[in-house]
Structure formats: structure tokens, C-alpha cells
Enzyme design. Structure first.
Site, mmCIF file in Angstrom:
data_model
loop_
_atom_site.group_PDB
_atom_site.id
_atom_site.type_symbol
_atom_site.label_atom_id
_atom_site.label_comp_id
_atom_site.label_asym_id
_atom_site.label_seq_id
_atom_site.Cartn_x
_atom_site.Cartn_y
_atom_site.Cartn_z
ATOM 1 N N GLU A 101 1.246 63.143 8.135
ATOM 2 C CA GLU A 101 0.883 64.149 7.132
ATOM 3 C C GLU A 101 -0.520 63.821 6.623
ATOM 4 O O GLU A 101 -0.756 62.728 6.111
ATOM 5 C CB GLU A 101 1.865 64.123 5.955
ATOM 6 C CG GLU A 101 1.530 65.190 4.932
ATOM 7 C CD GLU A 101 2.380 65.116 3.666
ATOM 8 O OE1 GLU A 101 2.694 64.011 3.220
ATOM 9 O OE2 GLU A 101 2.697 66.188 3.123
ATOM 10 N N LYS A 109 6.779 62.813 -16.116
ATOM 11 C CA LYS A 109 5.552 62.042 -15.877
ATOM 12 C C LYS A 109 4.607 62.848 -15.001
ATOM 13 O O LYS A 109 4.895 63.118 -13.834
ATOM 14 C CB LYS A 109 5.853 60.708 -15.197
ATOM 15 C CG LYS A 109 4.575 59.864 -15.073
ATOM 16 C CD LYS A 109 4.740 58.628 -14.242
ATOM 17 C CE LYS A 109 3.959 58.630 -12.959
ATOM 18 N NZ LYS A 109 2.573 59.087 -13.024
ATOM 19 N N GLU A 132 11.700 65.390 -3.198
ATOM 20 C CA GLU A 132 10.960 66.448 -2.485
ATOM 21 C C GLU A 132 9.708 65.799 -1.924
ATOM 22 O O GLU A 132 8.809 65.432 -2.680
ATOM 23 C CB GLU A 132 10.580 67.581 -3.452
ATOM 24 C CG GLU A 132 11.744 68.373 -3.979
ATOM 25 C CD GLU A 132 12.376 69.261 -2.917
ATOM 26 O OE1 GLU A 132 11.801 69.430 -1.817
ATOM 27 O OE2 GLU A 132 13.480 69.759 -3.171
ATOM 28 N N CYS A 149 2.680 70.623 0.302
ATOM 29 C CA CYS A 149 3.764 69.958 1.034
ATOM 30 C C CYS A 149 4.230 70.806 2.204
ATOM 31 O O CYS A 149 4.679 70.285 3.214
ATOM 32 C CB CYS A 149 4.928 69.679 0.100
ATOM 33 S SG CYS A 149 5.493 71.144 -0.766
HETATM 34 P P1 NAD Z 1 2.591 60.038 -4.678
HETATM 35 O O1 NAD Z 1 3.887 59.780 -4.035
HETATM 36 O O2 NAD Z 1 1.482 59.069 -4.495
HETATM 37 O O3 NAD Z 1 2.752 60.209 -6.274
HETATM 38 C C1 NAD Z 1 3.716 61.062 -6.844
HETATM 39 C C2 NAD Z 1 4.074 60.576 -8.229
HETATM 40 O O4 NAD Z 1 4.793 59.355 -8.124
HETATM 41 C C3 NAD Z 1 2.895 60.304 -9.142
HETATM 42 O O5 NAD Z 1 3.185 60.781 -10.442
HETATM 43 C C4 NAD Z 1 2.815 58.783 -9.147
HETATM 44 O O6 NAD Z 1 2.228 58.228 -10.303
HETATM 45 C C5 NAD Z 1 4.278 58.407 -9.058
HETATM 46 N N1 NAD Z 1 4.532 57.046 -8.569
HETATM 47 C C6 NAD Z 1 3.768 56.304 -7.730
HETATM 48 N N2 NAD Z 1 4.334 55.087 -7.527
HETATM 49 C C7 NAD Z 1 5.481 55.063 -8.252
HETATM 50 C C8 NAD Z 1 6.510 54.094 -8.448
HETATM 51 N N3 NAD Z 1 6.476 52.897 -7.855
HETATM 52 N N4 NAD Z 1 7.554 54.409 -9.252
HETATM 53 C C9 NAD Z 1 7.621 55.627 -9.849
HETATM 54 N N5 NAD Z 1 6.660 56.577 -9.709
HETATM 55 C C10 NAD Z 1 5.606 56.304 -8.912
HETATM 56 O O7 NAD Z 1 2.167 61.493 -4.151
HETATM 57 P P2 NAD Z 1 0.746 62.213 -4.242
HETATM 58 O O8 NAD Z 1 -0.209 61.578 -3.315
HETATM 59 O O9 NAD Z 1 0.362 62.379 -5.683
HETATM 60 O O10 NAD Z 1 1.179 63.668 -3.685
HETATM 61 C C11 NAD Z 1 1.181 64.008 -2.369
HETATM 62 C C12 NAD Z 1 2.555 63.933 -1.739
HETATM 63 O O11 NAD Z 1 3.494 64.754 -2.421
HETATM 64 C C13 NAD Z 1 2.533 64.462 -0.306
HETATM 65 O O12 NAD Z 1 3.270 63.646 0.548
HETATM 66 C C14 NAD Z 1 3.170 65.830 -0.442
HETATM 67 O O13 NAD Z 1 3.711 66.338 0.754
HETATM 68 C C15 NAD Z 1 4.196 65.573 -1.482
HETATM 69 N N6 NAD Z 1 4.647 66.848 -2.075
HETATM 70 C C16 NAD Z 1 5.927 67.306 -1.815
HETATM 71 C C17 NAD Z 1 6.343 68.537 -2.338
HETATM 72 C C18 NAD Z 1 7.739 69.081 -2.064
HETATM 73 O O14 NAD Z 1 8.206 69.923 -2.823
HETATM 74 N N7 NAD Z 1 8.422 68.668 -1.021
HETATM 75 C C19 NAD Z 1 5.484 69.277 -3.146
HETATM 76 C C20 NAD Z 1 4.196 68.790 -3.382
HETATM 77 C C21 NAD Z 1 3.805 67.565 -2.850
#
Ligand code: NAD
Length: 492
Positions: free
Chosen positions: A384, A176, A251, A285
Site C-alpha cells: 500500500e 484520539k 479498519e 484506504c
Molecule cells: P497509523 O496507523 O500510522 O495511525 C493511525 C492512528 O493510530 C493515529 O492516530 C496514531 O497516532 C495512532 N497510533 C499509532 N501508534 C499507536 C499505538 N501504538 N497505539 C495506539 N494508537 C497508535 O495510520 P496513518 O498513517 O495515520 O493512516 C494511514 C493508514 O490508515 C493507511 O494504511 C490507510 O489505508 C488506513 N486507513 C484505513 C481506512 C479504512 O476505513 N479502512 C480509512 C482511512 C485510512
């Protein structure tokens, strides 16, 4: 992409329209540039069913590990050959600057090649069993259908660390893409198709978290969830997997410390701090968002940083000369503005930035910002921000530096700058984080495991062991005696 500028989901080997679409915004102008397919729960069900079928019957299920590896290598080659096109799409849809998307996507090819090479090197074992008339082998088998869920930043890269080991292990995948900036992943689906992956083995769709994401991660046929995103969503994912008991890697975010000692090469350290917090507009991240600097060089170091921050070329992310583009979404900028304002009224001292840059009325731009903090309680030190905001705090001793570095609920990455080898080793041992970079920052490789401590996540991606996480073992017992089975009422 269709002739009408709409992107399509990729389910069971077909590019399909979704029941509804949503607008994708170009963050550099704030205007809609494309329509994206919003996968419904029914679309998710079809994708998971296709992946489940492909796992158990048909060409994918029959394929040798060597043949799977060749497909992955071919996919890696196609990613490299199409890196410029994918990079332009990622830059358009997320605002990440073209010089980084081009370089990063070309490197994504190496992740697929690496896992392609590993596909037939993940061996089972023969157990020297303690029973003379038995032989036991352990077979690693694919764990099942994988739900891979990624956030909007670096979607191709974050998908590669999931798809690579999952497909090498023989799993099938429903990936997704985030609802923000999904264009590069939907275009990547064309390369999966061209590489020749059998129908259903890889399915790629996008849609919103609350319906499409929820349905996918709680689906009864999903055996493994590989999630990258924010900590709040991670909690939802864990609740979702209570439905299917899928094993999960998370992650998540970070508030990574960068510790600069007085004996460091200060100019090199300043460049690394800039790379850590202003590259990718801080939307990383591993952003090194908490600077800890030894008090004796604090003023000098902050002056260097201020100079470098103010010299950053902010502008059109498609221009190869641009060093910092916009934030990906307007809500992201609103969150940053609110947190910076709160930090400044609670005692933070603005060194530079703290506002929208001049002459950038369109698009979601925010200036490189440095805030000097007197303690760790400011919002900009604890939360963050996922933006170009650096907090800076002075320390007086190595012990204090370590204690401040570890005073966080996160533990993803960290940096240490010193010319003292013994001190570097002591800090590397003491820091609670999944990655410690010494005299460097923001370096990654498919060969190296990556993941967090604490609220930064669960499990590791990258490296050889990642394949193991996508397999489960099966113990096969073979009786080698021709004699009849002895006493049936005693366990053997
Ligand atoms: P997010 O958590 O809002 O969304 C991530 C994904 O989860 C999206 O595809 C979203 O549609 C999906 N999602 C949202 N609600 C859901 C649910 N209830 N059930 C299943 N899926 C759902 O994150 P974002 O704002 O898009 O990205 C930023 C975050 O990602 C930051 O906290 C960043 O640090 C983190 N990040 C971590 C890494 C790592 O490797 N540790 C890498 C990149 C980003």
C-alpha cells in the site's frame, strides 16, 4: 483555538491546554502553521475517567435514547452549518483539496443525522421462554467507554462512523485525532460542546501513538476500541487490548483492484480509475491502486489514462480549481519515492509521472504516476503506497482477472467495469473484498456497511448493525409464580 493560534484538547466538557505542544505542518508549503496539544498519559487518564463517570452517572447516563438521538441530529446540523470552516482547516492541515473536504464534511452531517434517527429504534426483545413461570427480556445496553482512534486522512468522516453509532447506543467516547492534521477534529469539539453533549460524554484529544494512543487503547476502563489506520499500528492496538480485553474493530489499509474488461465503457472506466487513485492524491484506504485491464484494450486504455493523468491540475489545495494537492507528510512522499524507484529497477515500465511535479519546490507534491507491471511481484503492486501511484497489469480471461484481483493479503474495496451483467455478478461473488463497486468507484453512504477482508481489517462500520457493535445484551429473568421456589438443589 486559542488567541495564540494553539488548538486545545476537549476533556470533561472543558477546552484544556496540554503539558506540551507540537508543530502542525501545512503540506502545501512544508511550513508550520499551528501548534497542537500533545496529550500525555495523564491527559488520557483524565479523559477516560470523565467518560467513565458520564457513562454511569449524571445527565448522559439518565438520558433517553430519543434525547441522545436529538443531540446527534443537532450535531449533524452544526457540522453542515460549519462545513466550510471545518473544510478549510482540514485542507490546511492535511493538504486535501478544498472541493473534496467541503463536499465530504457536508455529507458527514448525514452520518450523525442517520445515527441520531436510529438511536431509539434499536430495540431489545422478549424471549418466548420454555418455562411457564418465567419471563425473559433482552436489554441492549451500551458496551461502555469507547476509545476511537483515527488516522490523518478524512478524520471527521472516520470519526463520524465511530461516534455516531457509539453515542446512539449510549456509550461515552474518548476520540484520539491523529498527530498529523488534527485541526478539524479539535475544531469539531466546539460543535460537540455547542450541541449540548453533557460533560464527559465526548472527549476529543490529540497526541502521539506511542504514548497517548497506547495509553488510551490499553486503559483498563476502555470496553471497546474502534481503530482506523495502518496494519502495523493495528497489530500494536491488538497487543494493547490484551490489557483491557476491549472488543475491537480494525479498519485498515488496502491494495484494491480495479478490473476493466474490454466490453466496458472505457471512457467512464478511465474516469473511475482516475477517481480511485488520483482523487485525494491517492491517500485513501479504498484507493484503486491496482488496475487489471483486459489485454485487448490495454494499450488504448493506458493511453487514455496517461492523457487524463497528465491533465490533472496540481496545486494549492485551497484553490477550488485544484484537482490534486500535496501528500500530507514528507515521510509519506519519501516512502512513495523509494517504492516507485524500487519498482522501476525491478522491471516496471513508467507510463507517466514517477517524480515531483515541475514548479512545486515547496510542499510535499508528487506527480500522478502510472507503472505498467509484468507480474504481481513488484513492490508497487504488493505494498500500500497511500499515494497517487497506479500499477497496471494485463489479463487474458475472466478467471485470470479474478485470480489476480484476489492475489493480495488485503481485501478492502474493488471495482469491476463491464457491460455484461452476468460477468459483473460473477465477479462480485468471486472477489474477496468488503466492497465491490460495479461500473462505479469510491461511493459511500451511512446506510451501507463498510470494512475489509484479510489484512484490511476486522468488523464493519456504517449501516444499522453498527449500533449493535456498541451494545452488549443483558438477559433479565423474572419469575412470575407466587409459589415458593421448588427444589433448590436442581437447576431450573
Ligand atoms: P497509523 O496507523 O500510522 O495511525 C493511525 C492512528 O493510530 C493515529 O492516530 C496514531 O497516532 C495512532 N497510533 C499509532 N501508534 C499507536 C499505538 N501504538 N497505539 C495506539 N494508537 C497508535 O495510520 P496513518 O498513517 O495515520 O493512516 C494511514 C493508514 O490508515 C493507511 O494504511 C490507510 O489505508 C488506513 N486507513 C484505513 C481506512 C479504512 O476505513 N479502512 C480509512 C482511512 C485510512
Amino acid at each position: 483555538m486559542t488567541s495564540t493560534g494553539e488548538f486545545r484538547n476537549y476533556i470533561d466538557g472543558q477546552f484544556v491546554e496540554a503539558a506540551s505542544t507540537f508543530d502542525s505542518i501545512d503540506p502545501s508549503t512544508g511550513t508550520t502553521w499551528a501548534k497542537m496539544p500533545a496529550a500525555s498519559a495523564a491527559d488520557v487518564d483524565r479523559a477516560v475517567a470523565a467518560a467513565h463517570r458520564a457513562l454511569h452517572s449524571g445527565p448522559w447516563a439518565a438520558m433517553t435514547a430519543t434525547a441522545r438521538g436529538k443531540l446527534l441530529v443537532r450535531l449533524g446540523d452544526l457540522v453542515v452549518a460549519n462545513a466550510d470552516r471545518l473544510a478549510e482547516l482540514e485542507t490546511r492541515d492535511t493538504g486535501k483539496i478544498i472541493r473534496e473536504t467541503r463536499a465530504q464534511i457536508a455529507y458527514v452531517g448525514d452520518y450523525y443525522r442517520y445515527y441520531g434517527g436510529l438511536a431509539d429504534k434499536h430495540e431489545g426483545s422478549f424471549v418466548p421462554i420454555d418455562k411457564a413461570d418465567m419471563e425473559v427480556t433482552i436489554r441492549p445496553e451500551p458496551i461502555g467507554v469507547v476509545a476511537a482512534v483515527v488516522p490523518w486522512n478524512s478524520q471527521l468522516f472516520l470519526s463520524a462512523v465511530k461516534l455516531g453509532p457509539a453515542l446512539a447506543a449510549g456509550c461515552t467516547v474518548v476520540l484520539k485525532a491523529s498527530e498529523d492534521g488534527p485541526a478539524p477534529l479539535l475544531a469539531f469539539a466546539e460543535l460537540v460542546h455547542e450541541a449540548g453533549f453533557p460533560a464527559g460524554s465526548v472527549n476529543i484529544l490529540t497526541g502521539f501513538g506511542h504514548d497517548c494512543g497506547h495509553r488510551l487503547t490499553s486503559h483498563p476502563l476502555i470496553a471497546r476500541v474502534a481503530f482506523t489506520g495502518g496494519p502495523a499500528t493495528a497489530r500494536q492496538i491488538v497487543r494493547n487490548t490484551a490489557e483491557n480485553l476491549a472488543s475491537t474493530t480494525l479498519e485498515l489499509g488496502g491494495k484494491s483492484p480495479v478490473v476493466v474488461f474490454a466490453d466496458a465503457d472505457l471512457d467512464s472506466a478511465a474516469n473511475a480509475v482516475v477517481a480511485g487513485i488520483f482523487a485525494a492524491t491517492g491517500q485513501s484506504c479504498v484507493a484503486g491502486s491496482r488496475l487489471l485491464v483486459e489485454r485487448s484494450v490495454k494499450d488504448e486504455f493506458l493511453a487514455r489514462l496517461k492523457h487524463k493523468a497528465e491533465a490533472i491540475r496540481i496545486g494549492d489545495p485551497q484553490d477550488p480549481e485544484t484537482e490534486m494537492g500535496p501528500l500530507a507528510t514528507s515521510r509519506q512522499r519519501e516512502w512513495i519515492e523509494k517504492t516507485v524507484a524500487e519498482s522501476l529497477t525491478s522491471g516496471g515500465r513508467l507510463v507517466t509521472g514517477g517524480k515531483r511535479p515541475e514548479g512545486k519546490a515547496d510542499g510535499f507534491y508528487y506527480a500522478p504516476t502510472i507503472i505498467e507491471a509484468s507480474d504481481q511481484n513488484l513492490a508497487c503492486v504488493r505494498e500500500e503506497l497511500f499515494g497517487p501511484v497506479l500499477s497496471a497489469l494485463a489479463f487474458d480471461s475472466e478467471a485470470e482477472a479474478l485470480s489476480l484481483a484476489n492475489d493480495t493479503r488485503f481485501g478492502l474495496a474493488s471495482g469491476v467495469f463491464t457491460t455484461n451483467l452476468a460477468k459483473a455478478h460473477r465477479m462480485a461473488r468471486g472477489i474477496h473484498a468488503g466492497v465491490v463497486w460495479i461500473n462505479t468507484y469510491r461511493a459511500v453512504s451511512p446506510l451501507v456497511p463498510f470494512g475489509g477482508y484479510g489484512q484490511s481489517g476486522l468488523g464493519r462500520e456504517g449501516g444499522m448493525d453498527a449500533i449493535r457493535d456498541y451494545t452488549r445484551s443483558k438477559s433479565v429473568w423474572i419469575r412470575t409464580s407466587d409459589d415458593p421456589i421448588p427444589d433448590p438443589f436442581v437447576m431450573r
